[in-house]
Design a protein around this motif. Structure first.
Motif, PDB file in Angstrom:
ATOM      1  N   ALA A 150       0.855  -1.186   0.000  1.00 37.42           N
ATOM      2  CA  ALA A 150       0.000   0.000   0.000  1.00 37.42           C
ATOM      3  C   ALA A 150       0.888   1.231   0.000  1.00 37.42           C
ATOM      4  N   MET A 151       0.956   1.928  -1.085  1.00 38.82           N
ATOM      5  CA  MET A 151       1.849   3.069  -1.206  1.00 38.82           C
ATOM      6  C   MET A 151       1.315   4.250  -0.426  1.00 38.82           C
ATOM      7  N   ALA A 152       2.243   5.045   0.120  1.00 35.31           N
ATOM      8  CA  ALA A 152       1.875   6.232   0.881  1.00 35.31           C
ATOM      9  C   ALA A 152       1.440   7.339  -0.066  1.00 35.31           C
ATOM     10  N   PRO A 153       0.767   8.384   0.454  1.00 37.74           N
ATOM     11  CA  PRO A 153       0.412   9.517  -0.387  1.00 37.74           C
ATOM     12  C   PRO A 153       1.642  10.096  -1.063  1.00 37.74           C
ATOM     13  N   PHE A 154       1.505  10.465  -2.324  1.00 40.17           N
ATOM     14  CA  PHE A 154       2.550  11.031  -3.172  1.00 40.17           C
ATOM     15  C   PHE A 154       3.608  10.010  -3.551  1.00 40.17           C
ATOM     16  N   GLY A 155       3.412   8.745  -3.268  1.00 38.03           N
ATOM     17  CA  GLY A 155       4.349   7.721  -3.686  1.00 38.03           C
ATOM     18  C   GLY A 155       3.619   6.666  -4.472  1.00 38.03           C
ATOM     19  N   GLY A 156       4.208   6.168  -5.575  1.00 36.12           N
ATOM     20  CA  GLY A 156       3.592   5.111  -6.361  1.00 36.12           C
ATOM     21  C   GLY A 156       2.238   5.528  -6.886  1.00 36.12           C
ATOM     22  N   TRP A 157       1.252   4.603  -6.786  1.00 39.52           N
ATOM     23  CA  TRP A 157      -0.092   4.885  -7.296  1.00 39.52           C
ATOM     24  C   TRP A 157      -0.760   6.016  -6.518  1.00 39.52           C
ATOM     25  N   PHE A 173       8.779   0.838  -8.603  1.00 39.79           N
ATOM     26  CA  PHE A 173       8.784   2.039  -9.426  1.00 39.79           C
ATOM     27  C   PHE A 173       8.314   3.227  -8.601  1.00 39.79           C
ATOM     28  N   GLN A 174       8.472   4.419  -9.160  1.00 38.98           N
ATOM     29  CA  GLN A 174       8.035   5.628  -8.485  1.00 38.98           C
ATOM     30  C   GLN A 174       7.579   6.647  -9.517  1.00 38.98           C
ATOM     31  N   PHE A 175       6.512   7.380  -9.199  1.00 40.96           N
ATOM     32  CA  PHE A 175       6.065   8.482 -10.047  1.00 40.96           C
ATOM     33  C   PHE A 175       6.753   9.772  -9.612  1.00 40.96           C
ATOM     34  N   ILE A 176       7.302  10.477 -10.562  1.00 38.55           N
ATOM     35  CA  ILE A 176       7.977  11.745 -10.294  1.00 38.55           C
ATOM     36  C   ILE A 176       7.331  12.833 -11.150  1.00 38.55           C
ATOM     37  N   ASN A 177       6.911  13.902 -10.493  1.00 38.00           N
ATOM     38  CA  ASN A 177       6.316  15.028 -11.206  1.00 38.00           C
ATOM     39  C   ASN A 177       7.291  16.198 -11.219  1.00 38.00           C
ATOM     40  N   CYS A 178       7.704  16.589 -12.381  1.00 32.12           N
ATOM     41  CA  CYS A 178       8.566  17.761 -12.538  1.00 32.12           C
ATOM     42  C   CYS A 178       7.696  18.968 -12.912  1.00 32.12           C
ATOM     43  N   THR A 179       7.765  20.009 -12.081  1.00 28.33           N
ATOM     44  CA  THR A 179       6.937  21.193 -12.286  1.00 28.33           C
ATOM     45  C   THR A 179       7.810  22.448 -12.293  1.00 28.33           C
ATOM     46  N   ALA A 180       7.586  23.278 -13.277  1.00 27.82           N
ATOM     47  CA  ALA A 180       8.330  24.539 -13.366  1.00 27.82           C
ATOM     48  C   ALA A 180       7.591  25.631 -12.604  1.00 27.82           C
ATOM     49  N   SER A 181       8.338  26.659 -12.185  1.00 34.19           N
ATOM     50  CA  SER A 181       7.724  27.773 -11.450  1.00 34.19           C
ATOM     51  C   SER A 181       7.012  28.755 -12.381  1.00 34.19           C
ATOM     52  N   CYS A 182       7.367  28.737 -13.664  1.00 37.33           N
ATOM     53  CA  CYS A 182       6.722  29.632 -14.621  1.00 37.33           C
ATOM     54  C   CYS A 182       5.724  28.851 -15.470  1.00 37.33           C
ATOM     55  N   LEU A 184       7.537   8.880 -19.848  1.00 37.38           N
ATOM     56  CA  LEU A 184       6.719  10.081 -19.696  1.00 37.38           C
ATOM     57  C   LEU A 184       5.256   9.677 -19.810  1.00 37.38           C
ATOM     58  N   LEU A 185       4.512   9.843 -18.725  1.00 34.47           N
ATOM     59  CA  LEU A 185       3.119   9.431 -18.699  1.00 34.47           C
ATOM     60  C   LEU A 185       2.182  10.522 -19.198  1.00 34.47           C
ATOM     61  N   GLU A 186       2.446  11.760 -18.791  1.00 30.62           N
ATOM     62  CA  GLU A 186       1.569  12.860 -19.152  1.00 30.62           C
ATOM     63  C   GLU A 186       2.345  14.158 -19.020  1.00 30.62           C
ATOM     64  N   SER A 187       1.960  15.155 -19.826  1.00 29.89           N
ATOM     65  CA  SER A 187       2.663  16.437 -19.747  1.00 29.89           C
ATOM     66  C   SER A 187       1.742  17.581 -20.154  1.00 29.89           C
ATOM     67  N   GLN A 188       2.022  18.728 -19.582  1.00 32.74           N
ATOM     68  CA  GLN A 188       1.415  20.005 -19.954  1.00 32.74           C
ATOM     69  C   GLN A 188       2.555  21.016 -20.072  1.00 32.74           C
ATOM     70  N   THR A 189       2.213  22.247 -20.339  1.00 22.72           N
ATOM     71  CA  THR A 189       3.257  23.258 -20.529  1.00 22.72           C
ATOM     72  C   THR A 189       4.109  23.432 -19.284  1.00 22.72           C
ATOM     73  N   GLN A 190       3.466  23.357 -18.096  1.00 20.66           N
ATOM     74  CA  GLN A 190       4.177  23.679 -16.858  1.00 20.66           C
ATOM     75  C   GLN A 190       4.689  22.440 -16.116  1.00 20.66           C
ATOM     76  N   TRP A 191       4.277  21.247 -16.479  1.00 18.32           N
ATOM     77  CA  TRP A 191       4.689  20.066 -15.723  1.00 18.32           C
ATOM     78  C   TRP A 191       4.776  18.829 -16.620  1.00 18.32           C
ATOM     79  N   LYS A 192       5.503  17.827 -16.119  1.00 13.60           N
ATOM     80  CA  LYS A 192       5.614  16.523 -16.764  1.00 13.60           C
ATOM     81  C   LYS A 192       5.603  15.454 -15.675  1.00 13.60           C
ATOM     82  N   LEU A 193       4.847  14.396 -15.943  1.00 11.59           N
ATOM     83  CA  LEU A 193       4.756  13.291 -14.983  1.00 11.59           C
ATOM     84  C   LEU A 193       5.478  12.078 -15.567  1.00 11.59           C
ATOM     85  N   PHE A 194       6.472  11.561 -14.801  1.00 12.40           N
ATOM     86  CA  PHE A 194       7.300  10.433 -15.235  1.00 12.40           C
ATOM     87  C   PHE A 194       7.063   9.234 -14.312  1.00 12.40           C
ATOM     88  N   LYS A 195       7.246   8.051 -14.900  1.00 12.50           N
ATOM     89  CA  LYS A 195       7.294   6.818 -14.122  1.00 12.50           C
ATOM     90  C   LYS A 195       8.708   6.267 -14.235  1.00 12.50           C
TER      91      LYS A 195
END
Length: 278
Positions: A4-11, A44-53, A69-80
């Motif tokens: 059971a993964m903790a909040p902000f970790g894994g699923w 595995f681990q999910f990592i979210n990279c977010t820019a300040s701008c 790369l699972l999903e991305s927008q202009t300001q962020w990218k979500l990686f597994k």
């Protein structure tokens, strides 16, 4: 049992992140997640990279590990990130207004309990005798997050939170000595291991051993006790025999000395050398 993964970790991280994407307003800051993470070895681990701008020129996740790369927008990218087998530092890098920004994710690998082994020694005991319950959890780390519980049916016999700071995997062993009761043969003995690292960015793992049954027998006479009892009886008989011999000898001696005492008195009175008639 699943991890059971903790909040902000894994699923948990993915669910929280996607929920925030659906619900946040346009002026709110994007979800980033914790910088300290604990991941099970090989997981595995999910990592979210977010820019300040809102319009970064460059946004990447720097790591030698396999990533998707699972999903991305202009300001962020979500990686597994896959197959994390040792402590790692992952670097999110972005460029905003000509300035480079970085964020470091510190990932610590832990080794959850994958196996719980219970041993009863001996497996067959007499009522009132001692036996040992041993629970072994192979190759776990860190030990300080591990709790081992020994059970008889649903009753807790013994509970121990392991103490230790070593991060390398090692066996955790818990032993408990107890006295056998007649009703012990009616229950299954088991051991459960719980590792709770949620407060440190990790997960919660629960494992239970295979049940073991104890054979409880009625106590049998001890051979040594029987021998001691026989020796005591023989000693008592011997002492009784000696006392009887002593009593009879005293009576015989008194009888003999009494006879000769009368004989000597009679001789003095009559002055005769003849023996008195018997």
């Amino acid at each position: 049992m699943p991890l059971a993964m903790a909040p902000f970790g894994g699923w948990g991280a993915l669910a929280a992140f996607l929920s925030l994407l659906c619900c946040r307003g346009s002026g709110e800051k994007a979800f980033e997640g914790p910088k300290q993470l604990m991941v099970g070895s090989g997981e595995f681990q999910f990592i979210n990279c977010t820019a300040s701008c809102t319009d970064p020129k460059r946004l990447v996740l720097e790591t030698a590990l396999n990533k998707t790369l699972l999903e991305s927008q202009t300001q962020w990218k979500l990686f597994k990130v896959y197959n994390i087998s040792k402590d790692e530092e992952l670097l999110c890098s972005s460029t905003c207004g000509g300035k480079q920004e970085t964020k470091v994710f510190h990932i610590t690998v832990f080794y959850p309990p994958k196996q719980v082994l219970l041993t009863l020694s001996p497996t067959s005991v007499a009522v009132g005798t001692l036996f040992t319950i041993e629970c072994r959890v192979p190759a776990v780390a860190p030990l300080e997050g591990l709790t081992v519980t020994l059970l008889r049916g649903t009753e807790i016999l013994y509970n121990q939170t392991i103490v230790g700071t070593a991060l390398s995997p090692q066996d955790a062993v818990v032993t408990h000595n107890t006295t056998a009761h007649r009703e012990d043969g009616l229950y299954n003995f088991s051991c459960e291991a719980q590792m709770d690292l949620r407060s440190r960015g990790g997960g919660f793992v629960h494992r239970v051993s295979d049940p073991q049954r104890l054979e409880v027998k009625e106590p049998v006479p001890n051979n040594q006790t029987v021998i001691i009892a026989i020796v005591i009886v023989l000693l008592l008989l011997f002492v009784t025999f000696i006392l009887l011999c002593f009593v009879f000898s005293q009576k015989w001696f008194r009888g003999r000395t009494g006879h000769y005492g009368v004989y000597a008195t009679w001789r003095r009175l009559i002055g005769s050398h003849r023996a008195p008639p018997l």
